[in-house]
Design a protein around this motif. Structure first.
Motif, PDB file in Angstrom:
ATOM      1  N   ILE A   1       0.836  -1.204   0.000  1.00  0.00           N
ATOM      2  CA  ILE A   1       0.000   0.000   0.000  1.00  0.00           C
ATOM      3  C   ILE A   1       0.873   1.256   0.000  1.00  0.00           C
ATOM      4  N   SER A   2       1.937   1.263   0.803  1.00  0.00           N
ATOM      5  CA  SER A   2       2.846   2.415   0.825  1.00  0.00           C
ATOM      6  C   SER A   2       3.464   2.634  -0.549  1.00  0.00           C
TER       7      SER A   2
ATOM      8  N   SER B   1      -4.121   7.270  -5.852  1.00  0.00           N
ATOM      9  CA  SER B   1      -4.989   7.130  -4.690  1.00  0.00           C
ATOM     10  C   SER B   1      -5.671   5.767  -4.729  1.00  0.00           C
ATOM     11  N   LEU B   2      -6.291   5.412  -3.631  1.00  0.00           N
ATOM     12  CA  LEU B   2      -6.987   4.122  -3.515  1.00  0.00           C
ATOM     13  C   LEU B   2      -8.262   4.272  -2.718  1.00  0.00           C
ATOM     14  N   ASN B   3      -9.268   3.458  -3.071  1.00  0.00           N
ATOM     15  CA  ASN B   3     -10.403   3.264  -2.185  1.00  0.00           C
ATOM     16  C   ASN B   3     -10.401   1.786  -1.787  1.00  0.00           C
ATOM     17  N   ARG B   4     -11.323   1.382  -0.939  1.00  0.00           N
ATOM     18  CA  ARG B   4     -11.270   0.020  -0.401  1.00  0.00           C
ATOM     19  C   ARG B   4     -11.457  -1.062  -1.460  1.00  0.00           C
ATOM     20  N   PHE B   5     -12.199  -0.778  -2.518  1.00  0.00           N
ATOM     21  CA  PHE B   5     -12.396  -1.770  -3.573  1.00  0.00           C
ATOM     22  C   PHE B   5     -11.130  -1.934  -4.410  1.00  0.00           C
ATOM     23  N   GLU B   6     -10.457  -0.843  -4.692  1.00  0.00           N
ATOM     24  CA  GLU B   6      -9.211  -0.894  -5.464  1.00  0.00           C
ATOM     25  C   GLU B   6      -8.097  -1.560  -4.661  1.00  0.00           C
ATOM     26  N   ALA B   7      -8.117  -1.406  -3.346  1.00  0.00           N
ATOM     27  CA  ALA B   7      -7.099  -2.013  -2.486  1.00  0.00           C
ATOM     28  C   ALA B   7      -7.171  -3.538  -2.522  1.00  0.00           C
TER      29      ALA B   7
ATOM     30  N   SER C   1      -7.323  -5.352  -5.089  1.00  0.00           N
ATOM     31  CA  SER C   1      -6.441  -5.845  -6.143  1.00  0.00           C
ATOM     32  C   SER C   1      -4.988  -5.910  -5.661  1.00  0.00           C
ATOM     33  N   LEU C   2      -4.686  -5.210  -4.568  1.00  0.00           N
ATOM     34  CA  LEU C   2      -3.361  -5.273  -3.955  1.00  0.00           C
ATOM     35  C   LEU C   2      -3.342  -6.252  -2.780  1.00  0.00           C
ATOM     36  N   VAL C   3      -4.338  -7.127  -2.741  1.00  0.00           N
ATOM     37  CA  VAL C   3      -4.504  -8.159  -1.719  1.00  0.00           C
ATOM     38  C   VAL C   3      -4.600  -7.536  -0.324  1.00  0.00           C
ATOM     39  N   ASP C   4      -5.373  -6.470  -0.234  1.00  0.00           N
ATOM     40  CA  ASP C   4      -5.648  -5.844   1.060  1.00  0.00           C
ATOM     41  C   ASP C   4      -7.155  -5.863   1.260  1.00  0.00           C
ATOM     42  N   HIS C   5      -7.623  -6.806   2.046  1.00  0.00           N
ATOM     43  CA  HIS C   5      -9.055  -6.960   2.275  1.00  0.00           C
ATOM     44  C   HIS C   5      -9.502  -6.301   3.578  1.00  0.00           C
ATOM     45  N   CYS C   6      -8.571  -5.714   4.295  1.00  0.00           N
ATOM     46  CA  CYS C   6      -8.871  -4.935   5.514  1.00  0.00           C
ATOM     47  C   CYS C   6      -8.217  -3.570   5.367  1.00  0.00           C
ATOM     48  N   PHE C   7      -8.579  -2.873   4.312  1.00  0.00           N
ATOM     49  CA  PHE C   7      -7.934  -1.609   3.952  1.00  0.00           C
ATOM     50  C   PHE C   7      -8.044  -0.572   5.057  1.00  0.00           C
TER      51      PHE C   7
END
Length: 97
Positions: A16-17, A25-31, A33-39
């Protein structure tokens, strides 16, 4: 400057960093795709543990769900770069035998 502490999930924090360092930028849905399900937890760790000030912009997704878009700018980009370097350095195995 105080050395940042490593969070419980350095891989996710690093991803994420690194993404924020590209200036995007990112929102929780886009995160996801970076394998972050607890954004929200990752954002909280970046804000509280690493003392970054993330810009928050409310928006609506296509399905009319309200979300927040997070981004970094200014001095926080410089701090995020230092944090990422520290996380990478701490994640590498020591070569001292």
């Amino acid at each position: 400057m105080k050395t940042p502490t490593l969070s419980k999930t350095p891989g996710k924090t690093m991803r994420i960093s690194a993404h924020f360092l590209t200036g995007t930028s990112l929102n929780r849905f886009e995160a996801q795709s970076l394998v972050d399900h607890c954004f929200n937890s990752t954002i909280s760790a970046l804000a509280s543990c690493h003392r970054l000030t993330l810009q928050r912009t409310p928006e609506k997704e296509a399905n009319r769900c309200r979300v927040v878009r997070y981004s970094l700018s200014g001095v926080d980009l410089t701090c995020a770069n230092a944090i990422l370097a520290t996380l990478i350095r701490n994640a590498r195995p020591s070569r001292e035998d």
